[in-house]
Design a protein around this motif. Structure first.
Motif, PDB file in Angstrom:
ATOM      1  N   PHE A 101       0.849  -1.184   0.000  1.00 30.59           N
ATOM      2  CA  PHE A 101       0.000   0.000   0.000  1.00 30.59           C
ATOM      3  C   PHE A 101       0.885   1.235   0.000  1.00 30.59           C
ATOM      4  CE2 PHE A 101      -2.316   3.371   2.278  1.00 30.59           C
ATOM      5  CZ  PHE A 101      -3.392   3.507   1.420  1.00 30.59           C
ATOM      6  N   VAL A 102       0.703   2.099  -1.013  1.00 31.71           N
ATOM      7  CA  VAL A 102       1.448   3.346  -1.147  1.00 31.71           C
ATOM      8  C   VAL A 102       0.435   4.486  -1.067  1.00 31.71           C
ATOM      9  CG1 VAL A 102       3.045   4.672  -2.584  1.00 31.71           C
ATOM     10  CG2 VAL A 102       3.105   2.160  -2.649  1.00 31.71           C
ATOM     11  N   PRO A 103       0.361   5.197   0.082  1.00 34.75           N
ATOM     12  CA  PRO A 103      -0.655   6.232   0.265  1.00 34.75           C
ATOM     13  C   PRO A 103      -0.678   7.307  -0.815  1.00 34.75           C
ATOM     14  CG  PRO A 103       0.420   5.750   2.342  1.00 34.75           C
ATOM     15  CD  PRO A 103       1.179   5.019   1.276  1.00 34.75           C
ATOM     16  N   ALA A 104       0.455   7.612  -1.408  1.00 33.94           N
ATOM     17  CA  ALA A 104       0.504   8.652  -2.444  1.00 33.94           C
ATOM     18  C   ALA A 104      -0.346   8.300  -3.661  1.00 33.94           C
ATOM     19  CB  ALA A 104       1.943   8.895  -2.872  1.00 33.94           C
ATOM     20  N   TYR A 105      -0.653   7.023  -3.827  1.00 31.52           N
ATOM     21  CA  TYR A 105      -1.420   6.572  -4.986  1.00 31.52           C
ATOM     22  C   TYR A 105      -2.892   6.313  -4.660  1.00 31.52           C
ATOM     23  CZ  TYR A 105       2.751   6.239  -7.820  1.00 31.52           C
ATOM     24  OH  TYR A 105       3.875   6.541  -8.540  1.00 31.52           O
ATOM     25  N   CYS A 106      -3.402   6.890  -3.590  1.00 27.90           N
ATOM     26  CA  CYS A 106      -4.810   6.703  -3.213  1.00 27.90           C
ATOM     27  C   CYS A 106      -5.771   7.191  -4.294  1.00 27.90           C
ATOM     28  CB  CYS A 106      -5.103   7.419  -1.898  1.00 27.90           C
ATOM     29  SG  CYS A 106      -4.611   6.473  -0.454  1.00 27.90           S
ATOM     30  N   ALA A 107      -5.393   8.190  -5.053  1.00 28.31           N
ATOM     31  CA  ALA A 107      -6.273   8.765  -6.071  1.00 28.31           C
ATOM     32  C   ALA A 107      -6.287   7.963  -7.368  1.00 28.31           C
ATOM     33  CB  ALA A 107      -5.862  10.204  -6.353  1.00 28.31           C
TER      34      ALA A 107
END
Length: 79
Positions: A15-21
């Motif tokens: 899980f990479v939070p920067a890629y939530c969008a």
């Protein structure tokens, strides 16, 4: 994503939070490596979201779920 399999095993969910969008909502699977992927480093095979500054990707905390690990219901990381 590409990872060093000594650090993040192949098949892990990452899980990479920067890629939530993105359509995957920040979740990827570690399925590859490369000659430059050594140690605590990963490469994501897609461009960063447009709303993200590139400097925000460095030193970002990620979450790894190794293959075969059962995640308890309700314990998922969400955007």
């Amino acid at each position: 994503v590409a990872t060093d399999p000594k650090v993040i095993p192949y098949g892990s969910r990452v899980f990479v939070p920067a890629y939530c969008a993105t359509p995957a909502h920040g979740w990827f699977r570690a399925l590859d490596t490369g000659g430059a992927i050594i140690g605590i480093h990963l490469d994501v095979y897609r461009p960063p979201p447009r709303t993200l500054e590139l400097h925000e990707l460095h030193a970002q905390r990620i979450y790894v779920v190794p293959p075969g690990t059962r995640v308890p219901r309700g314990a998922h990381v969400r955007c």
